[in-house]
Design a protein around this motif. Structure first.
Motif, short mmCIF file in Angstrom:
data_model
loop_
_atom_site.label_atom_id
_atom_site.label_comp_id
_atom_site.label_asym_id
_atom_site.label_seq_id
_atom_site.Cartn_x
_atom_site.Cartn_y
_atom_site.Cartn_z
N GLY A 11 0.81 -1.21 0.00
CA GLY A 11 0.00 0.00 0.00
C GLY A 11 0.85 1.26 0.00
N VAL A 12 0.36 2.27 -0.72
CA VAL A 12 1.07 3.54 -0.80
C VAL A 12 1.03 4.23 0.55
CG1 VAL A 12 1.16 5.78 -1.92
CG2 VAL A 12 0.49 3.75 -3.23
N GLN A 13 2.15 4.66 1.02
CA GLN A 13 2.22 5.34 2.31
C GLN A 13 1.68 6.76 2.18
OE1 GLN A 13 3.20 3.96 5.26
NE2 GLN A 13 3.25 2.03 4.11
N VAL A 14 0.79 7.15 3.07
CA VAL A 14 0.22 8.49 3.06
C VAL A 14 1.00 9.37 4.01
CG1 VAL A 14 -1.82 9.87 3.59
CG2 VAL A 14 -2.08 7.62 2.51
N ASP A 15 1.45 10.50 3.50
CA ASP A 15 2.18 11.46 4.32
C ASP A 15 1.17 12.24 5.16
OD1 ASP A 15 3.71 13.41 5.48
OD2 ASP A 15 4.47 14.27 3.61
N PRO A 16 1.19 12.08 6.49
CA PRO A 16 0.18 12.77 7.31
C PRO A 16 0.30 14.29 7.26
CG PRO A 16 1.89 11.80 8.69
CD PRO A 16 2.13 11.28 7.31
#
Length: 340
Positions: free
Chosen positions: A65-70
């Motif tokens: 899964g693509v990591q989401v930058d918070p």
């Protein structure tokens, strides 16, 4: 078009029309072993083909899964319709959920709600129904007094009228300022700062000194008030001195113990005009930087009724911009000048 005609032909003599082939009686038949070998080959090929058809397609290796930058700033709306330009992490915050709950609670009572909030330093925003023109009541007085101080470098011989108009929301003081400075300059100033709908309402509406305005345009007016108030220009300090001590302000009552707040509320009770509203707008110099906010509702002159919504908006700003999300609302919270 013409009907299609069907033509019939006599069946040809089959032996006569097999081009390049001898009559069947003269063909040589292959030997039996050759036929058996060819049949076996056909069966083998068919089996191979069926095996390939039945085999499942190769499974591609799973992609992580693509990591989401918070911290990435994104613009999106919640299912309830609150629009925000904010870090990814904000959209899963308790503060946003609380804000949605407060809006839902007001709307469950049949009330309308609109607001716009803009963080001055980051440009992050929150908004809801902010393009709906509403009756501003005394929120209009801040815009008019800003026009006077900015256009004329101060109130001239009317300093007490400016102060009384803003601090105590005096209608008589407002009328005296309009008599002195007129309304044409007010509409022009509204146009110049980007509040075009309000400018048109001031020119052609039923109530020129209280032009209908949306939360988005009221916030735009307060962006100009912030710019002017921090500019050091002539008349700026006179305006700020009054806006920082306004009575009846829900923003002031909620937050002035912690932060500097410039604000001007507006409210109207039900009467023969069939208009009700409770609004507040201003600048809050919070722990993570200043923000401009405008809130408009059709609460029936109910200033305390606006406290939970403004509390939620302040917490949402903290969550959005890295500031405090702690509640500022308590049993001791009072609205200056307000008597139930």
């Amino acid at each position: 078009s013409r009907p299609t005609q069907r033509h019939t032909h006599p069946a040809p003599q089959r032996a006569m029309y097999l081009r390049g082939r001898r009559p069947s009686s003269s063909r040589r038949l292959p030997p039996l072993p050759a036929l058996l070998l060819a049949g076996a080959l056909v069966i083998a090929l068919a089996a191979v083909a069926l095996t390939h058809l039945a085999a499942p397609a190769p499974v591609e290796p799973a992609v992580e899964g693509v990591q989401v930058d918070p911290n990435e700033i994104v613009a999106q709306s919640t299912e309830s319709g609150i629009a925000a330009t904010a870090p990814n992490s904000f959209f899963s915050s308790d503060a946003l959920e609380q804000l949605e709950d407060e809006v839902a609670a007001l709307e469950a009572e049949g009330l309308s709600v609109s607001f716009t909030l803009v963080d001055v330093q980051t440009g992050n925003t929150l908004s809801y129904n902010d393009d709906v023109a509403c009756y501003p009541a005394s929120c209009a007085k801040a815009a008019y007094c800003a026009m006077v101080c900015e256009t004329y470098g101060g109130s001239g011989q009317y300093p007490s009228a400016i102060q009384n108009c803003l601090v105590n929301s005096s209608n008589d003081a407002y009328d005296s300022l309009i008599l002195a400075f007129g309304l044409d300059s007010f509409a022009s100033w509204l146009d110049e700062v980007g509040a075009h709908g309000a400018a048109q309402s001031s020119r052609t509406g039923d109530n020129h000194s209280y032009p209908r305005i949306s939360a988005a345009e009221l916030e735009t007016v307060w962006e100009e008030i912030y710019r002017f108030g921090t500019s050091g220009e002539a008349g700026a300090q006179e305006l700020v001195d009054s806006l920082s001590q306004t009575n009846y302000s829900v923003l002031g009552g909620l937050l002035r113990d912690e932060y500097e707040v410039w604000s001007k509320p507006g409210w109207y009770f039900q009467d023969s005009y069939d208009i009700t509203c409770t609004n507040d707008a201003g600048v809050v110099f919070s722990d993570c930087g200043p923000y401009v906010v405008a809130v408009m509702t059709d609460l029936n002159g109910d200033l305390p009724g606006l406290l939970p919504l403004l509390e939620s908006l302040n917490a949402a700003h903290g969550a959005m911009c890295g500031g405090s999300t702690e509640s500022q609302l308590s049993e001791e919270t009072t609205i200056p000048g307000y008597v139930a």
